[in-house]
Design a protein around this motif. Structure first.
Motif: not given
Length: 157
Positions: A130-136
């Motif tokens: 869960d460590s990516l931000t949306p779209g990253e």
């Protein structure tokens, strides 16, 4: 979303990416290790070792200020808050193959390198955690010894 888990999540993602690729290529019993590549740590062969050998903070992005973020809430109101900038970090993995013969190791290493080379970005679709931000998206690049440094490589071995 826990940004401090990004290193763990990248390692898990790369391990899963390699595991899936080896299964697709017909290697059902391949082991993927993330520990130091020594004979004591490699319990079963054939194996690939993906060892996080170095972590560094990108010096060009080290001194960045807090960012003001504006978002529209569900009710239409504007919500503003400050967010610390992402810590741009370089993760260096040492990739090694362990087999019953040198030829088997070469084939395993070649396949693992092909998988990493053919995956230039870690996107939400393949990312575990869960460590990516949306779209990253995170760039993934295979480097050679000349970029990492001969001294660093020899110090490891």
């Amino acid at each position: 979303m826990a940004q401090f888990e990004i290193i763990k999540d990248v390692s898990v993602t790369l391990t899963k990416l390699l595991t899936d690729a080896f299964k697709d290529a017909g290697y059902k019993d391949i082991e993927i290790y993330n520990s130091l590549p020594t004979e004591e740590n490699i319990k079963k062969m054939p194996a690939i070792c993906l060892f996080l050998s170095s972590v560094s903070i990108d010096r060009l992005h080290r001194e960045r200020d807090v960012v003001l973020v504006s978002e529209t809430a569900e009710d239409g109101s504007i919500v503003e808050y400050e967010r610390r900038p992402n810590m741009v970090t370089w993760l260096y993995y040492l990739l090694s193959a362990w087999g019953k013969t040198p030829q088997e190791e070469h084939v395993l290493l070649g396949l693992a390198m092909r998988v990493l080379h053919d995956t230039p970005l870690l996107t939400e679709a393949i990312f575990h955690g869960d460590s990516l931000t949306p779209g990253e998206e995170l760039p993934l690049r295979v480097i050679d010894e000349s970029e990492f440094g001969y001294d660093e490589t020899m110090a490891f071995w």
